[in-house]
Design an enzyme around this catalytic site. Structure first.
Site, PDB file in Angstrom:
ATOM      1  N   LYS A   1       0.195   5.834   2.327  1.00 19.13           N
ATOM      2  CA  LYS A   1      -0.716   6.290   3.375  1.00 19.13           C
ATOM      3  C   LYS A   1      -0.631   5.397   4.614  1.00 19.13           C
ATOM      4  O   LYS A   1      -0.450   4.186   4.500  1.00 19.13           O
ATOM      5  CB  LYS A   1      -2.163   6.286   2.851  1.00 19.13           C
ATOM      6  CG  LYS A   1      -2.334   6.984   1.512  1.00 19.13           C
ATOM      7  CD  LYS A   1      -3.735   6.766   0.953  1.00 19.13           C
ATOM      8  CE  LYS A   1      -3.813   7.222  -0.487  1.00 19.13           C
ATOM      9  NZ  LYS A   1      -3.163   6.276  -1.411  1.00 19.13           N
TER      10      LYS A   1
ATOM     11  N   HIS B   1      -4.917   8.004   6.019  1.00 17.12           N
ATOM     12  CA  HIS B   1      -5.842   7.456   5.037  1.00 17.12           C
ATOM     13  C   HIS B   1      -7.302   7.828   5.300  1.00 17.12           C
ATOM     14  O   HIS B   1      -8.095   7.962   4.359  1.00 17.12           O
ATOM     15  CB  HIS B   1      -5.698   5.933   4.995  1.00 17.12           C
ATOM     16  CG  HIS B   1      -6.033   5.333   3.668  1.00 17.12           C
ATOM     17  ND1 HIS B   1      -5.572   4.100   3.268  1.00 17.12           N
ATOM     18  CD2 HIS B   1      -6.774   5.789   2.630  1.00 17.12           C
ATOM     19  CE1 HIS B   1      -6.020   3.828   2.059  1.00 17.12           C
ATOM     20  NE2 HIS B   1      -6.755   4.840   1.654  1.00 17.12           N
TER      21      HIS B   1
ATOM     22  N   TYR C   1      -3.595  -1.104   0.873  1.00 18.17           N
ATOM     23  CA  TYR C   1      -3.672  -1.751  -0.436  1.00 18.17           C
ATOM     24  C   TYR C   1      -2.893  -3.065  -0.464  1.00 18.17           C
ATOM     25  O   TYR C   1      -3.073  -3.875  -1.365  1.00 18.17           O
ATOM     26  CB  TYR C   1      -3.120  -0.841  -1.535  1.00 18.17           C
ATOM     27  CG  TYR C   1      -3.812   0.498  -1.670  1.00 18.17           C
ATOM     28  CD1 TYR C   1      -4.997   0.790  -1.001  1.00 18.17           C
ATOM     29  CD2 TYR C   1      -3.262   1.492  -2.481  1.00 18.17           C
ATOM     30  CE1 TYR C   1      -5.611   2.019  -1.117  1.00 18.17           C
ATOM     31  CE2 TYR C   1      -3.868   2.723  -2.616  1.00 18.17           C
ATOM     32  CZ  TYR C   1      -5.036   2.992  -1.936  1.00 18.17           C
ATOM     33  OH  TYR C   1      -5.629   4.218  -2.068  1.00 18.17           O
TER      34      TYR C   1
ATOM     35  N   ASP D   1       0.792   6.057  -6.581  1.00 23.10           N
ATOM     36  CA  ASP D   1       0.026   6.187  -5.351  1.00 23.10           C
ATOM     37  C   ASP D   1      -0.337   4.815  -4.810  1.00 23.10           C
ATOM     38  O   ASP D   1      -0.975   4.008  -5.488  1.00 23.10           O
ATOM     39  CB  ASP D   1      -1.250   6.990  -5.635  1.00 23.10           C
ATOM     40  CG  ASP D   1      -2.103   7.185  -4.391  1.00 23.10           C
ATOM     41  OD1 ASP D   1      -1.966   8.232  -3.746  1.00 23.10           O
ATOM     42  OD2 ASP D   1      -2.909   6.286  -4.074  1.00 23.10           O
TER      43      ASP D   1
END
Length: 229
Positions: free
Chosen positions: A101, A132, A72, A67
């Site tokens: 996402k 998100h 990120y 994930d």
């Protein structure tokens, strides 16, 4: 640490940054899509070589669900690790489950974002693509969901869903959805279970799988706070 929860014959997917947790062995509610029961989350891992090594280590102990997210900033590292894993182990792409996402990073829209994510990950599709946060869609959730449905129809994602959506957000989406969200990934642990119960119940009623993140970290955090008082 392991946990087993039954949820209307759906799986609960638990994410905790770098931590791993087992989930219910009940079959997924997403037709034609099997989500591995243990996932490795890359939130707060940052980027660089350490991310690559940690993803490789996770795969070495049998993890097959990874994930990540645009926000990120480590999709490239995750992709490098997965390419290495497939090359060295002989695993095929359909034996690895990838979630990422749309985070509206730098104001980039869904279409451009998913194409960039695929490029960074080094794959032609992801297994699950999520919005998100409900505050991200501009001008609104229905417009963004139509774009997500195009992502699905174009084969860029095998399933689409959302993250951090509350009951009203989900209801707004479902009013216009031609393709129902497969997943809602939310903060969920014992200390806020009652608070999040309306979302869980609504998802159950509408056949949406609940994925829970920050499960272990939050429990440990609260335990330390309780012991210090």
């Amino acid at each position: 640490m392991t946990s087993s929860l039954e949820f209307n014959k759906c799986e609960w997917h638990l994410f905790d940054g770098t931590a791993l947790t087992a989930i219910s062995s009940m079959p997924t509610c997403i037709p034609g899509l099997e989500i591995p029961s243990i996932a490795f989350g890359t939130w707060r891992l940052g980027n660089g070589d350490s991310v690559v090594q940690q993803v490789i280590q996770a795969a070495a102990v049998g993890i097959r669900h990874f994930d990540t997210a645009q926000a990120y900033r480590n999709e490239t590292e995750v992709g490098l690790a997965l390419q290495y894993i497939m090359k060295e182990t002989g695993l095929k792409r359909d034996e690895i489950f990838i979630t990422t996402k749309w985070s509206a990073l730098k104001g980039v829209g869904i279409k451009d974002s998913v194409e960039q994510s695929l490029k960074d990950l080094g794959v032609s599709y992801v297994d699950l693509y999520l919005i998100h946060h409900p505050r991200l869609p501009v001008p609104d959730i229905p417009s963004a969901w139509k774009e997500m449905e195009e992502v699905y129809r174009n084969g860029f994602a095998k399933a689409i869903g959302v993250s951090n959506f509350d009951v009203q957000d989900l209801a707004t989406l479902l009013e216009v959805a031609a393709v129902k969200p497969a997943v809602n990934q939310i903060l969920l642990h014992p200390y806020i279970y009652e608070q999040q119960q309306p979302i869980v119940k609504f998802a159950q009623e509408h056949g949406i799988v609940i994925e829970a993140y920050s499960v272990l970290k939050r429990v440990n955090h609260h335990r330390i706070l309780l012991q210090s008082h």
